[in-house]
Scaffold this motif. Sequence first.
Motif, mmCIF file in Angstrom:
data_model
loop_
_atom_site.group_PDB
_atom_site.id
_atom_site.type_symbol
_atom_site.label_atom_id
_atom_site.label_comp_id
_atom_site.label_asym_id
_atom_site.label_seq_id
_atom_site.Cartn_x
_atom_site.Cartn_y
_atom_site.Cartn_z
ATOM 1 N N ALA A 1 -17.249 99.359 11.042
ATOM 2 C CA ALA A 1 -16.312 100.327 10.447
ATOM 3 C C ALA A 1 -16.712 100.670 9.019
ATOM 4 O O ALA A 1 -16.670 101.842 8.614
ATOM 5 C CB ALA A 1 -14.894 99.769 10.483
ATOM 6 N N LEU A 2 -17.110 99.658 8.248
ATOM 7 C CA LEU A 2 -17.514 99.912 6.865
ATOM 8 C C LEU A 2 -18.808 100.720 6.804
ATOM 9 O O LEU A 2 -18.962 101.603 5.949
ATOM 10 C CB LEU A 2 -17.664 98.591 6.115
ATOM 11 C CG LEU A 2 -16.378 97.800 5.900
ATOM 12 C CD1 LEU A 2 -16.687 96.472 5.212
ATOM 13 C CD2 LEU A 2 -15.351 98.591 5.095
ATOM 14 N N GLN A 3 -19.738 100.428 7.717
ATOM 15 C CA GLN A 3 -20.964 101.230 7.768
ATOM 16 C C GLN A 3 -20.635 102.677 8.120
ATOM 17 O O GLN A 3 -21.188 103.623 7.546
ATOM 18 C CB GLN A 3 -21.945 100.656 8.780
ATOM 19 C CG GLN A 3 -23.281 101.397 8.839
ATOM 20 C CD GLN A 3 -24.025 101.334 7.515
ATOM 21 O OE1 GLN A 3 -24.302 100.244 7.007
ATOM 22 N NE2 GLN A 3 -24.349 102.495 6.947
ATOM 23 N N GLY A 4 -19.717 102.846 9.062
ATOM 24 C CA GLY A 4 -19.276 104.189 9.413
ATOM 25 C C GLY A 4 -18.645 104.913 8.243
ATOM 26 O O GLY A 4 -18.894 106.104 8.015
ATOM 27 N N MET A 5 -17.827 104.199 7.489
ATOM 28 C CA MET A 5 -17.194 104.797 6.313
ATOM 29 C C MET A 5 -18.243 105.191 5.277
ATOM 30 O O MET A 5 -18.187 106.284 4.697
ATOM 31 C CB MET A 5 -16.178 103.808 5.721
ATOM 32 C CG MET A 5 -15.377 104.350 4.556
ATOM 33 S SD MET A 5 -14.194 103.130 3.888
ATOM 34 C CE MET A 5 -12.929 103.151 5.153
ATOM 35 N N ARG A 6 -19.208 104.309 5.052
ATOM 36 C CA ARG A 6 -20.275 104.615 4.087
ATOM 37 C C ARG A 6 -21.091 105.828 4.538
ATOM 38 O O ARG A 6 -21.419 106.714 3.731
ATOM 39 C CB ARG A 6 -21.190 103.399 3.896
ATOM 40 C CG ARG A 6 -20.541 102.226 3.199
ATOM 41 C CD ARG A 6 -21.565 101.183 2.780
ATOM 42 N NE ARG A 6 -22.235 100.540 3.920
ATOM 43 C CZ ARG A 6 -21.799 99.440 4.517
ATOM 44 N NH1 ARG A 6 -20.667 98.863 4.124
ATOM 45 N NH2 ARG A 6 -22.487 98.899 5.523
ATOM 46 N N ASN A 7 -21.424 105.867 5.826
ATOM 47 C CA ASN A 7 -22.178 107.010 6.347
ATOM 48 C C ASN A 7 -21.409 108.313 6.162
ATOM 49 O O ASN A 7 -21.967 109.340 5.763
ATOM 50 C CB ASN A 7 -22.482 106.809 7.835
ATOM 51 C CG ASN A 7 -23.558 105.771 8.089
ATOM 52 O OD1 ASN A 7 -24.264 105.350 7.178
ATOM 53 N ND2 ASN A 7 -23.677 105.352 9.337
ATOM 54 N N LEU A 8 -20.122 108.268 6.460
ATOM 55 C CA LEU A 8 -19.294 109.465 6.346
ATOM 56 C C LEU A 8 -19.207 109.920 4.891
ATOM 57 O O LEU A 8 -19.341 111.118 4.589
ATOM 58 C CB LEU A 8 -17.896 109.154 6.893
ATOM 59 C CG LEU A 8 -17.041 110.335 7.333
ATOM 60 C CD1 LEU A 8 -17.671 111.055 8.510
ATOM 61 C CD2 LEU A 8 -15.638 109.839 7.715
ATOM 62 N N ALA A 9 -18.985 108.970 3.986
ATOM 63 C CA ALA A 9 -18.877 109.312 2.569
ATOM 64 C C ALA A 9 -20.185 109.890 2.035
ATOM 65 O O ALA A 9 -20.193 110.876 1.284
ATOM 66 C CB ALA A 9 -18.479 108.074 1.762
ATOM 67 N N ALA A 10 -21.309 109.291 2.432
ATOM 68 C CA ALA A 10 -22.610 109.775 1.957
ATOM 69 C C ALA A 10 -22.898 111.175 2.474
ATOM 70 O O ALA A 10 -23.379 112.044 1.724
ATOM 71 C CB ALA A 10 -23.715 108.810 2.399
ATOM 72 N N GLU A 11 -22.588 111.438 3.731
ATOM 73 C CA GLU A 11 -22.846 112.754 4.295
ATOM 74 C C GLU A 11 -21.905 113.804 3.695
ATOM 75 O O GLU A 11 -22.313 114.944 3.464
ATOM 76 C CB GLU A 11 -22.684 112.715 5.815
ATOM 77 C CG GLU A 11 -22.937 114.031 6.509
ATOM 78 C CD GLU A 11 -24.322 114.609 6.244
ATOM 79 O OE1 GLU A 11 -24.482 115.846 6.371
ATOM 80 O OE2 GLU A 11 -25.255 113.840 5.932
ATOM 81 N N ALA B 1 -21.042 104.353 12.625
ATOM 82 C CA ALA B 1 -22.144 103.531 12.121
ATOM 83 C C ALA B 1 -23.486 104.167 12.469
ATOM 84 O O ALA B 1 -24.505 103.844 11.870
ATOM 85 C CB ALA B 1 -22.053 102.121 12.696
ATOM 86 N N ASP B 2 -23.470 105.086 13.419
ATOM 87 C CA ASP B 2 -24.631 105.924 13.720
ATOM 88 C C ASP B 2 -24.605 107.124 12.774
ATOM 89 O O ASP B 2 -23.660 107.911 12.790
ATOM 90 C CB ASP B 2 -24.572 106.384 15.174
ATOM 91 C CG ASP B 2 -25.717 107.296 15.555
ATOM 92 O OD1 ASP B 2 -25.681 108.476 15.153
ATOM 93 O OD2 ASP B 2 -26.644 106.842 16.232
ATOM 94 N N GLU C 1 -9.853 105.882 21.053
ATOM 95 C CA GLU C 1 -10.834 106.250 20.045
ATOM 96 C C GLU C 1 -11.268 107.681 20.307
ATOM 97 O O GLU C 1 -11.963 107.969 21.286
ATOM 98 C CB GLU C 1 -12.037 105.304 20.070
ATOM 99 C CG GLU C 1 -13.196 105.731 19.198
ATOM 100 C CD GLU C 1 -12.765 106.146 17.791
ATOM 101 O OE1 GLU C 1 -13.167 107.240 17.348
ATOM 102 O OE2 GLU C 1 -12.022 105.376 17.137
ATOM 103 N N ALA C 2 -10.829 108.583 19.427
ATOM 104 C CA ALA C 2 -11.020 110.015 19.654
ATOM 105 C C ALA C 2 -12.487 110.395 19.786
ATOM 106 O O ALA C 2 -12.845 111.297 20.558
ATOM 107 C CB ALA C 2 -10.370 110.803 18.527
ATOM 108 N N LEU C 3 -13.375 109.707 19.064
ATOM 109 C CA LEU C 3 -14.787 110.075 19.085
ATOM 110 C C LEU C 3 -15.476 109.721 20.400
ATOM 111 O O LEU C 3 -16.629 110.120 20.621
ATOM 112 C CB LEU C 3 -15.520 109.427 17.908
ATOM 113 C CG LEU C 3 -15.190 110.035 16.541
ATOM 114 C CD1 LEU C 3 -15.799 109.202 15.424
ATOM 115 C CD2 LEU C 3 -15.660 111.490 16.454
#
Length: 367
Positions: free
Chosen positions: A178-188, A137-138, A106-108
């Motif tokens: 993972a979905l929360q992370g995707m949503r956070n990324l898309a929103a930002e 997700a953070d 996991e690169a992050l």
Amino acid sequence: MVPWRMRRGQLSVVLRALREGRAGWLARQSWKYMRLKAALRRGQTAPVCGPLMGALIITNRCNLRCAMCDLYERIEKPELSADQWRRVIDEMAAIGTSGIGISGGEALLHPQCNEFIARIRGHGLPATLNTNALLLADQGRAEAVVKADPTNVNISIDGATAATHDKIRGREGALEMALQGMRNLAAEARRAGSGMTITAVTVVNRQNKGEVADIARLAAANGAQQIGFMPSHNVDLAHQRCVVAADPEMVGISKAVFAAIDQVPEIRLENSTDYVRDFDLAYAGKEFPLPCNAGHTSLMVDSGGRVYPCWTYFEIGRAIPGANINQGGGLREIWQSAEYAAMRAETARCRMCYWNCQAELNYLVRG
């Protein structure tokens, strides 16, 4: 010149470069493409230009225990230092690499991951981050990734339900994170006006083959603009093999993928149609249908400093002999070395894998 076999992910890079006014970079890639095709026709083993794809495996550490992966068991001691990775990125740019992807593990989990993305972008190159998105997700971590400005973020989604995804990925709650992370990324990305693309990536297998359309629908609903698929590979370190196991139950998955995209018009297929079509060849136990050009088009460095021509050779531990960043090796010398030339000849005979990144480059350049 835009090759007609270009996959959607490659095309999105072209379109972003045009929006950013980098017509000169696009012209250089077109010239490189033509030179590569000519070199491959001649069977040349010396490089005629830099690789199309650079890949950095910045850590093998991971926060998942996926059924199809054992990288978390191959922890490097020591890993390359941040300064060494900075030099690798600079040298990849200097030899004319077209774009660079950052992966793990996991690169992050690597503390300098976002810095490395920004450094790649500082060279004017496309940068892709491959992640399971759990850490995103953070919200603060998602904001930091968008600030680093990757061209694309690949997020693994292997099931439309927690029961499927979490079992494959080896952690309860993995799908929702993972979905929360995707949503956070898309929103930002929307807030920042970023041109970044979010791509869901699904490894198709018996467990999720009936969920393909639902996975696409789920990815679209949570912020992904595109989705890519690849067949599941079995890694056999003892025999240095990485192949798709023949499975009659999986033959026909190509039709299922195409049907899924037709059913979910709000998300686009990232793969080329050639690649998806040949999933059925893979699961029928057939070798990859084209000669491999990995030695000409790819350059990978792992977290221990070893250098490889492709992801499959990384998986089986087949590094370029004597090529190690940890031992003072420079990428230009490695790329032009007799050892890499021998590996170009070897990989040209290889038909073992259908790994997405390398297979797509084969269709692009050999087709």
